[in-house]
Design an enzyme around this catalytic site. Structure first.
Site, PDB file in Angstrom:
ATOM      1  N   LYS A 155       0.878  -1.673   0.090  1.00 43.16           N
ATOM      2  CA  LYS A 155      -0.314   0.026  -0.204  1.00 43.16           C
ATOM      3  C   LYS A 155       0.910   1.188   0.221  1.00 43.16           C
ATOM      4  O   LYS A 155       0.683   2.463  -0.724  1.00 43.16           O
ATOM      5  CB  LYS A 155      -0.997   0.510   1.483  1.00 43.16           C
ATOM      6  CG  LYS A 155      -1.941  -1.081   0.547  1.00 43.16           C
ATOM      7  CD  LYS A 155      -3.262  -0.846   2.105  1.00 43.16           C
ATOM      8  CE  LYS A 155      -2.571  -1.217   2.839  1.00 43.16           C
ATOM      9  NZ  LYS A 155      -3.999  -1.022   4.252  1.00 43.16           N
ATOM     10  N   GLU A 203      -2.535   7.756   8.229  1.00 42.97           N
ATOM     11  CA  GLU A 203      -2.839   8.628   7.099  1.00 42.97           C
ATOM     12  C   GLU A 203      -4.003   9.463   8.465  1.00 42.97           C
ATOM     13  O   GLU A 203      -4.143   8.991   9.410  1.00 42.97           O
ATOM     14  CB  GLU A 203      -3.922   7.722   6.337  1.00 42.97           C
ATOM     15  CG  GLU A 203      -3.208   7.692   5.346  1.00 42.97           C
ATOM     16  CD  GLU A 203      -4.241   6.572   4.265  1.00 42.97           C
ATOM     17  OE1 GLU A 203      -5.043   6.077   4.398  1.00 42.97           O
ATOM     18  OE2 GLU A 203      -4.001   6.399   3.574  1.00 42.97           O
ATOM     19  N   HIS A 223     -15.324  -4.844   7.147  1.00 44.07           N
ATOM     20  CA  HIS A 223     -14.183  -5.308   6.115  1.00 44.07           C
ATOM     21  C   HIS A 223     -14.913  -5.813   5.243  1.00 44.07           C
ATOM     22  O   HIS A 223     -13.908  -6.510   4.411  1.00 44.07           O
ATOM     23  CB  HIS A 223     -13.538  -5.186   6.660  1.00 44.07           C
ATOM     24  CG  HIS A 223     -12.347  -4.109   7.742  1.00 44.07           C
ATOM     25  ND1 HIS A 223     -12.717  -2.431   7.678  1.00 44.07           N
ATOM     26  CD2 HIS A 223     -12.359  -3.686   8.339  1.00 44.07           C
ATOM     27  CE1 HIS A 223     -12.481  -1.725   8.296  1.00 44.07           C
ATOM     28  NE2 HIS A 223     -11.524  -2.205   9.029  1.00 44.07           N
ATOM     29  N   ARG A 232      -6.487  -7.476  -9.388  1.00 49.03           N
ATOM     30  CA  ARG A 232      -7.676  -8.439  -9.056  1.00 49.03           C
ATOM     31  C   ARG A 232      -8.998  -8.277 -10.447  1.00 49.03           C
ATOM     32  O   ARG A 232      -9.134  -7.345 -10.245  1.00 49.03           O
ATOM     33  CB  ARG A 232      -7.771  -9.505  -8.089  1.00 49.03           C
ATOM     34  CG  ARG A 232      -8.906  -9.012  -7.169  1.00 49.03           C
ATOM     35  CD  ARG A 232      -8.778  -9.963  -6.083  1.00 49.03           C
ATOM     36  NE  ARG A 232      -9.323  -9.722  -4.997  1.00 49.03           N
ATOM     37  CZ  ARG A 232      -8.966  -8.381  -3.965  1.00 49.03           C
ATOM     38  NH1 ARG A 232      -8.241  -7.860  -3.924  1.00 49.03           N
ATOM     39  NH2 ARG A 232     -10.480  -8.031  -3.077  1.00 49.03           N
TER      40      ARG A 232
END
Ligand code: MV4
Length: 453
Positions: free
Chosen positions: A116, A198, A233, A289
């Site tokens: 990431k 972040e 999630h 993907r």
């Protein structure tokens, strides 16, 4: 074009690959674990090979077992589906070394974007907006930097994905202990303790852009998918177009996704994920993907992404440009139906499907591998079907969703179908104005372990 594709996966996505391959005149090889002998993908494929026992590590994740099956059946390409080996750059390299085309991104692009923090670095170079935060992984004292960003912040694992290993930090005193805990956790979970920070967006929407890139330098971006309705999630409902985007934001997001793909030398289908809040979007990660929710885009754009994915992997040029890719032909919603017990904290509910009635009619697509008499094994994820609903506009699509969910009858295992009906009928969902906290705020699922963000 390929002559024979081996599908290194199971369940509805293996069925999806077989259907696309058959339409292209390509033979298929299913691989399966001992627990999946009765799975529909095995019966549907032209050939099948058992590659090991139930646990994924000993079958669907066993690279040598998959490659042996490809060799003995004479396959020329390997489709990884999603999950399992689909984003494993080492596996894709090994496929090439053994003479098989991996139907996925080139390893270099996959490595750059799969991590990431490096994905964010590529985005920054490509002038794609990112959430303010530390640049790269944390190696030194960042307390001053974080103070400048402003609390609250979020610690994320660089090797993680899908929200795993995230931690909120609301005060400077919590920073150091939380960073240490996050690094330890990331090391244990992903084998890599790298983390970055972040600024915390408190009420974002999750909006993602489907792209496809061929080996000739062409990249197009499709209309967005809004995947804001999630629980722990796990995406529950995905729709397109997003009720929150204007045509201008959509166009900017698509252009940003294309810049990112070009900067990373990306080829294959892929998804560029953004958070969207207060009219602004921020890149967060790339999924290299074909995702679970790809049929939403297939419905809205009127394309066959699986077919296109196979074609570009075989070296064909994209058959259309951005103008065609941007067309919005309907409103589409996907419902992920899981075998889970809503009365027991949504625990997986494997078991035998005694009977099943699937919905149908105009605007209703069902992607599934299950049938009456099928026993859902306990080794794998609990998704048993996807309903993809399309209609001329959002209100009609929502009514059609309720109609289709009502037609779905499954006896033998508990499912999340009833919960989907509650989501669709909820006035806040109907209004289109909600954020990633929708499920907790509405108490729809009565979550006993609410998300920490
Ligand atoms: C965030 C965030 C708030 N601020 N990043 C969760 C999954 C992962 N892909 C990114 N996630 C988030 N990142 C910042 N800077 C909130 C989330 C988040 C979330 C995002 C999309 C959909 C559902 C979510 C649920 C909780 C947290």
């Amino acid at each position: 074009m390929f002559k024979k594709i081996l599908i290194a996966n199971r369940s509805e996505i293996a069925v999806r690959v077989i259907r696309a391959a058959r339409e292209l005149g390509i033979k298929t090889v299913a691989v399966y674990s001992e627990a999946d002998r009765e799975s529909r993908h095995v019966a549907m494929a032209d050939e099948s090979v058992c590659i090991g026992p139930g646990p994924s590590k000993l079958s669907y994740l066993d690279q040598e077992a998959v490659l042996s099956a490809a060799k003995i059946t004479g396959a020329d390409a390997i489709h990884p589906g999603y999950g399992f080996l689909s984003e494993n750059a080492d596996f894709s390299e090994l496929c090439a070394k053994r003479g098989f085309t991996f139907i996925g991104p080139p390893p270099a692009a996959s490595r750059k974007l799969g991590f990431k923090s490096t994905g964010k670095a590529v985005a920054t170079v490509a002038n794609v907006p990112v959430v303010p935060g530390t640049e790269g992984d944390i190696t030194t004292d960042v307390s001053k930097e974080v103070a400048a960003i402003g609390y609250p912040v979020l610690i994320k694992a660089s090797a993680g994905g899908g929200g795993k290993g995230m931690r909120i930090v609301r005060t400077p005193a919590e920073l150091k202990p939380q960073l240490e805990a996050a690094a330890t956790e990331a090391k244990a979970a992903f084998g890599d303790g790298s983390v970055f920070i972040e600024k915390l967006l408190e009420r974002p929407r999750h909006v993602e852009i489907q792209i496809i890139a061929d080996n000739h330098g062409n990249v197009v971006a499709f209309p967005e998918r809004d995947c804001t309705v999630q629980r722990r999630h796990q995406k529950l409902v995905e729709e397109s177009p997003s009720p929150a985007l204007t045509p201008e934001i959509r166009r900017d997001m698509q252009a940003a996704a294309i810049r990112l793909a070009k900067a990373a030398n990306y080829q294959n289908v892929g998804t560029v994920e953004f958070l969207f809040q207060d009219g602004k979007f921020y890149f967060i990660e790339v999924n290299a993907r074909l995702q679970v929710e790809h049929p939403v885009t297939e419905a809205v754009a009127g394309v066959d992404l699986m077919e296109l994915m196979i074609r570009v992997a075989a070296g064909e040029k994209l058959p259309f440009g951005q103008e065609r890719a941007s067309e919005i032909r309907c409103h589409a919603i996907e419902h992920r139906i899981n075998a889970e017990d809503p009365d027991n904290n949504f625990m997986p509910c494997p078991g035998r499907i005694e009977s099943i009635e699937l919905p149908g009619g105009a605007g209703v697509r069902v992607d599934t591998h299950v049938y009456a008499g099928y026993t859902i094994p306990s080794y794998y994820d609990s998704m048993i079907a996807k309903l993809i609903i399309s209609a001329g506009d959002r209100p009609t699509a929502l009514r059609r969703s309720l109609r289709a969910l009502g037609e779905l009858k499954i006896v033998g295992v508990k499912t999340t179908a009833g919960m989907h009906a509650k989501v669709v009928a909820h006035p806040v969902f109907m209004s289109g104005d909600f954020d990633t906290h929708f499920i907790e705020k509405t108490g729809l699922l009565d979550a006993k372990e609410p998300s920490n963000v």
